[in-house]
Scaffold this motif. Structure first.
Motif, PDB file in Angstrom:
ATOM      1  N   PHE A 386       0.826  -1.212   0.000  1.00  0.00           N
ATOM      2  CA  PHE A 386       0.000   0.000   0.000  1.00  0.00           C
ATOM      3  C   PHE A 386       0.861   1.264   0.000  1.00  0.00           C
ATOM      4  CE2 PHE A 386      -3.913  -2.061   2.228  1.00  0.00           C
ATOM      5  CZ  PHE A 386      -4.080  -2.873   1.122  1.00  0.00           C
ATOM      6  N   THR A 387       2.127   1.160  -0.460  1.00  0.00           N
ATOM      7  CA  THR A 387       3.053   2.293  -0.402  1.00  0.00           C
ATOM      8  C   THR A 387       3.572   2.658  -1.790  1.00  0.00           C
ATOM      9  OG1 THR A 387       4.972   0.857  -0.033  1.00  0.00           O
ATOM     10  CG2 THR A 387       3.811   1.661   1.920  1.00  0.00           C
ATOM     11  N   SER A 388       3.919   3.949  -1.965  1.00  0.00           N
ATOM     12  CA  SER A 388       4.606   4.455  -3.151  1.00  0.00           C
ATOM     13  C   SER A 388       5.640   5.458  -2.662  1.00  0.00           C
ATOM     14  CB  SER A 388       3.626   5.123  -4.116  1.00  0.00           C
ATOM     15  OG  SER A 388       4.289   5.619  -5.255  1.00  0.00           O
ATOM     16  N   VAL A 389       6.932   5.241  -2.957  1.00  0.00           N
ATOM     17  CA  VAL A 389       8.001   6.011  -2.327  1.00  0.00           C
ATOM     18  C   VAL A 389       8.531   7.098  -3.253  1.00  0.00           C
ATOM     19  CG1 VAL A 389       8.650   3.948  -1.025  1.00  0.00           C
ATOM     20  CG2 VAL A 389       9.942   4.569  -3.069  1.00  0.00           C
ATOM     21  N   PHE A 390       9.096   8.135  -2.633  1.00  0.00           N
ATOM     22  CA  PHE A 390       9.787   9.200  -3.354  1.00  0.00           C
ATOM     23  C   PHE A 390      10.739   9.882  -2.386  1.00  0.00           C
ATOM     24  CE2 PHE A 390       5.913  11.011  -1.628  1.00  0.00           C
ATOM     25  CZ  PHE A 390       6.265  12.276  -1.176  1.00  0.00           C
ATOM     26  N   ALA A 391      11.594  10.766  -2.881  1.00  0.00           N
ATOM     27  CA  ALA A 391      12.570  11.436  -2.022  1.00  0.00           C
ATOM     28  C   ALA A 391      12.792  12.860  -2.505  1.00  0.00           C
ATOM     29  CB  ALA A 391      13.895  10.684  -2.009  1.00  0.00           C
ATOM     30  N   GLY A 392      12.955  13.779  -1.581  1.00  0.00           N
ATOM     31  CA  GLY A 392      13.247  15.172  -1.889  1.00  0.00           C
ATOM     32  C   GLY A 392      13.512  15.928  -0.609  1.00  0.00           C
ATOM     33  N   ASP A 393      14.151  17.076  -0.720  1.00  0.00           N
ATOM     34  CA  ASP A 393      14.495  17.892   0.444  1.00  0.00           C
ATOM     35  C   ASP A 393      13.270  18.701   0.853  1.00  0.00           C
ATOM     36  OD1 ASP A 393      15.636  19.416   2.408  1.00  0.00           O
ATOM     37  OD2 ASP A 393      17.001  20.499   1.096  1.00  0.00           O
ATOM     38  N   VAL A 394      12.410  18.087   1.633  1.00  0.00           N
ATOM     39  CA  VAL A 394      11.107  18.686   1.947  1.00  0.00           C
ATOM     40  C   VAL A 394      11.257  19.986   2.723  1.00  0.00           C
ATOM     41  CG1 VAL A 394       8.839  18.279   2.980  1.00  0.00           C
ATOM     42  CG2 VAL A 394      10.098  16.372   1.961  1.00  0.00           C
ATOM     43  N   ASN A 395      12.173  20.035   3.690  1.00  0.00           N
ATOM     44  CA  ASN A 395      12.279  21.214   4.559  1.00  0.00           C
ATOM     45  C   ASN A 395      13.386  22.175   4.137  1.00  0.00           C
ATOM     46  OD1 ASN A 395      14.515  19.765   5.292  1.00  0.00           O
ATOM     47  ND2 ASN A 395      13.833  19.336   7.394  1.00  0.00           N
ATOM     48  N   GLY A 396      14.092  21.882   3.041  1.00  0.00           N
ATOM     49  CA  GLY A 396      15.091  22.805   2.520  1.00  0.00           C
ATOM     50  C   GLY A 396      16.353  22.913   3.349  1.00  0.00           C
ATOM     51  N   ASP A 397      16.724  21.848   4.089  1.00  0.00           N
ATOM     52  CA  ASP A 397      17.922  21.916   4.928  1.00  0.00           C
ATOM     53  C   ASP A 397      19.171  21.396   4.223  1.00  0.00           C
ATOM     54  OD1 ASP A 397      17.494  19.189   4.857  1.00  0.00           O
ATOM     55  OD2 ASP A 397      17.456  18.906   7.036  1.00  0.00           O
ATOM     56  N   GLY A 398      19.063  21.092   2.914  1.00  0.00           N
ATOM     57  CA  GLY A 398      20.209  20.624   2.166  1.00  0.00           C
ATOM     58  C   GLY A 398      20.370  19.120   2.137  1.00  0.00           C
ATOM     59  N   ARG A 399      19.472  18.395   2.811  1.00  0.00           N
ATOM     60  CA  ARG A 399      19.494  16.934   2.791  1.00  0.00           C
ATOM     61  C   ARG A 399      18.137  16.420   2.313  1.00  0.00           C
ATOM     62  NH1 ARG A 399      22.009  18.011   7.818  1.00  0.00           N
ATOM     63  NH2 ARG A 399      20.035  17.653   8.894  1.00  0.00           N
ATOM     64  N   ALA A 400      18.159  15.428   1.447  1.00  0.00           N
ATOM     65  CA  ALA A 400      16.911  14.840   0.966  1.00  0.00           C
ATOM     66  C   ALA A 400      16.271  14.011   2.076  1.00  0.00           C
ATOM     67  CB  ALA A 400      17.167  13.973  -0.262  1.00  0.00           C
ATOM     68  N   ASP A 401      14.983  13.972   2.064  1.00  0.00           N
ATOM     69  CA  ASP A 401      14.194  13.184   3.005  1.00  0.00           C
ATOM     70  C   ASP A 401      13.480  12.083   2.227  1.00  0.00           C
ATOM     71  OD1 ASP A 401      14.755  15.276   5.018  1.00  0.00           O
ATOM     72  OD2 ASP A 401      13.354  16.451   3.822  1.00  0.00           O
ATOM     73  N   ALA A 402      13.255  10.962   2.868  1.00  0.00           N
ATOM     74  CA  ALA A 402      12.514   9.868   2.239  1.00  0.00           C
ATOM     75  C   ALA A 402      11.045   9.970   2.619  1.00  0.00           C
ATOM     76  CB  ALA A 402      13.090   8.523   2.673  1.00  0.00           C
ATOM     77  N   SER A 403      10.178   9.820   1.652  1.00  0.00           N
ATOM     78  CA  SER A 403       8.743   9.916   1.909  1.00  0.00           C
ATOM     79  C   SER A 403       8.017   8.798   1.182  1.00  0.00           C
ATOM     80  CB  SER A 403       8.184  11.265   1.441  1.00  0.00           C
ATOM     81  OG  SER A 403       8.761  12.360   2.126  1.00  0.00           O
ATOM     82  N   LEU A 404       6.820   8.520   1.625  1.00  0.00           N
ATOM     83  CA  LEU A 404       5.989   7.564   0.906  1.00  0.00           C
ATOM     84  C   LEU A 404       4.517   7.896   1.086  1.00  0.00           C
ATOM     85  CD1 LEU A 404       4.652   5.419   3.170  1.00  0.00           C
ATOM     86  CD2 LEU A 404       6.919   4.416   3.045  1.00  0.00           C
TER      87      LEU A 404
END
Length: 568
Positions: A386-404
């Protein structure tokens, strides 16, 4: 610069301010390419240490296109790579992104007696750390094999902070770079008792070969990101290819130059990623594959300046007992903030009780990957399917975050986000968006998900191409907020006759050079013909109607099913 004149127009917009460390050292420099600044090598030397190619030992920021540092013109860009000259006090600084400032060209060799113009952000007679670029006239006293001696006219002189700044010849109103400030007596500069105003520059008129070797030019280095993909042949070979983007955001014929002899890249046993894995500012192709015996390997195809490829870097291998490629949903992103994209997999263990983990492969400077590490695990997270994953720097701190995206059995949906950390692991997950069952996003099979900075604010958004039935399709954008959450999805485009949802492959990148990511769609017609279309993003993060470009109909290039795009 003492005795100089403040620069108040754009004639010297190419002059850069280079700040190394936390207020430890400031130098001047020159933009010689939209991606590169030339300055003094000694600007990066601390405690007598040699300056070596690679990431600066101290965080470095470059300001360019801003002669008045209190203004907002130009750009402020981090530097993540330096390349020192082998025998001159010169270094090329690779910027984290391209800047829209006209670079300065190299000029011919200077001659004795010639009057040139020097510039820099250094100390003046009255200001310790001025916010204003100054320029002044200098006469050439002597020309050596690698240096030139200059003398300021009148009260003009080179001061601290001018190190690395340019000396130029102005021809028909346009500057040409002939020297870079190397040393000076600093006569007339604030807090100096010396009266001599002589200075020495490093010559640069003969550096064209070094420039060409260090910062090669080609379709992959222009203002427009390209679409890179892996073509998998039915016997199992693979060939990386590039769709070059144009100024319109469209694409020209794909190019490639290498094909494997190894037959491990069966399209059903490979996962492909398009990201910058070696930190050179150009997106590469990485492939996680399993051979017929189930063994794993990760290969990185480094994209060359001309958009072509050589043989890949194979950096990680494992036997079939390591795991199951079918139990991995994957994404790429710079999770530790070192300027290179990493890989992550949301892994569903086979126990069937919700036992799931994030597993990361951290990239190396050469674009390969270290051995995987388990960075988060929960025994009762939910249903992996029931998951679909993606990644991006959500909070703009210079590091990508993992999301799903997670779909509940009730039809409700949430986005969960795991913050990226400096150690390459993930922090505690949190719910960054949710919606009840009566909202439109209720079936993962009806969503194609692609991450990118679609509104240009420096934070990672996520776009969803949604199937609405028959040939009806719509686009929705979840823009990221500064607190690491997502705004409610904004609808930007829909069509009742766009085509078959299952015949679309997506990619994201800044294809028209406006510093916002766009969406590209590779579409397969019923007759197996192919076309590329571009949804150009808007300032709000939405998308304009798609514009077609590359058309391969009747089909002559290859088969749609064998063209593996990012995230497949």
């Amino acid at each position: 610069m003492t005795g100089g004149t403040p620069v108040t127009d754009g004639a010297f917009a190419f002059v850069a301010k280079v700040d190394v460390g936390s207020l430890e050292r400031s130098c001047s420099g020159s933009l010689v390419d939209p991606w590169w600044v030339l300055t003094a090598k000694s600007c990066f030397s601390f405690n007598g240490q040699a300056v070596v190619a690679g990431k600066p030992t101290k965080p470095t920021t470059v300001t360019v296109g801003r002669p008045n540092l209190t203004a907002s013109a130009g750009a402020v860009v981090p530097a993540f790579r330096i390349v020192p000259h082998p025998d001159r006090d010169l270094v090329l600084v690779r910027l984290a992104r391209r800047v829209d400032v006209t670079p300065v060209a190299l000029g011919a060799a200077p001659t004795v007696g010639e009057q040139l113009t020097g510039a820099g952000f250094g100390r003046t007679a009255s200001a310790w750390v001025p916010d204003q670029l100054h320029s002044g006239s200098f006469g050439v006293q002597a020309v050596g094999a690698s240096t030139l001696n200059i003398l300021g006219s009148g009260q003009t002189g080179i001061c601290r902070g001018d190190l690395g700044g340019p000396t130029v010849r102005v021809v028909s109103g346009k500057p040409q770079l002939v020297g870079v400030h190397y040393s000076s007596w600093q006569g007339g500069c604030l807090a100096e008792t010396e009266t001599r105003r002589d200075a020495v520059d490093s010559r640069v008129d003969d550096l064209a070969p070094w420039f060409a070797a260090t910062m090669p030019q080609g379709v992959a280095t222009d203002a427009y990101e390209d679409v890179n993909f892996l073509y998998t042949y039915d016997p199992g070979q693979a060939a990386p290819n590039t769709f070059p983007a144009t100024s319109t955001g469209g694409f020209t014929d794909p190019i490639g130059s290498w094909k494997s002899t190894e037959t491990r890249y069966n399209r059903d046993r490979v996962k492909v990623f398009n990201d910058d894995f070696d930190g050179d500012g150009i997106k590469d192709v990485a492939a996680l594959s399993t051979a017929a015996d189930g063994s794993f390997a990760i290969d990185t195809f480094i994209t060359q300046a001309d958009g072509k490829y050589g043989a890949p870097i194979r950096s990680w291998t494992a036997g079939a007992s390591w795991g199951h490629i079918g139990a991995m949903k994957m994404a790429s992103g710079d999770f530790n903030g070192d300027g290179r994209a990493d890989l992550t997999a949301f892994y569903g263990f086979q126990s069937g009780n919700g036992d799931e983990a994030w597993i990361n492969w951290i990239s190396r400077p050469d674009g390969g990957f270290a051995a995987p590490i388990e960075v988060w695990r929960a025994s009762t997270f939910g249903t992996w399917g029931f998951t679909s994953v993606f990644a991006g720097d959500v909070n703009g701190d210079g590091r990508a975050d993992a999301s799903l995206f997670y779909r509940y059995s009730t039809g409700a949906m949430s986005i969960f986000t795991w913050p990226g950390q400096a150690d390459g692991k993930f922090g505690t997950p949190y719910t960054s968006w949710s919606t009840p069952a009566d909202k439109p996003f209720s079936a993962l099979s009806e969503m194609k998900v692609m991450d990118g900075d679609f509104n240009g604010d420096g934070r990672g958004d996520v776009a969803v191409l949604k199937y609405r039935g028959f040939s009806s399709t719509s686009l929705h954008t979840f823009t990221a907020k500064a607190d690491g959450n997502f705004n409610a999805p904004a609808d930007s485009w829909s069509s009742t006759d766009f085509g078959h949802f299952a015949s679309m492959k997506l990619a994201a990148g800044d294809y028209n050079g406006d510093k916002r990511d766009d969406l590209a769609v590779l579409y397969k017609y019923a007759d197996e013909g192919l076309t590329m279309g571009t949804f150009a993003s808007t300032a709000s993060g939405g998308f304009n109607a798609p514009v077609g470009s590359w058309l391969n109909r009747p089909r002559t290039f290859g088969w749609w099913v064998n063209m593996r795009f990012d995230g497949e």
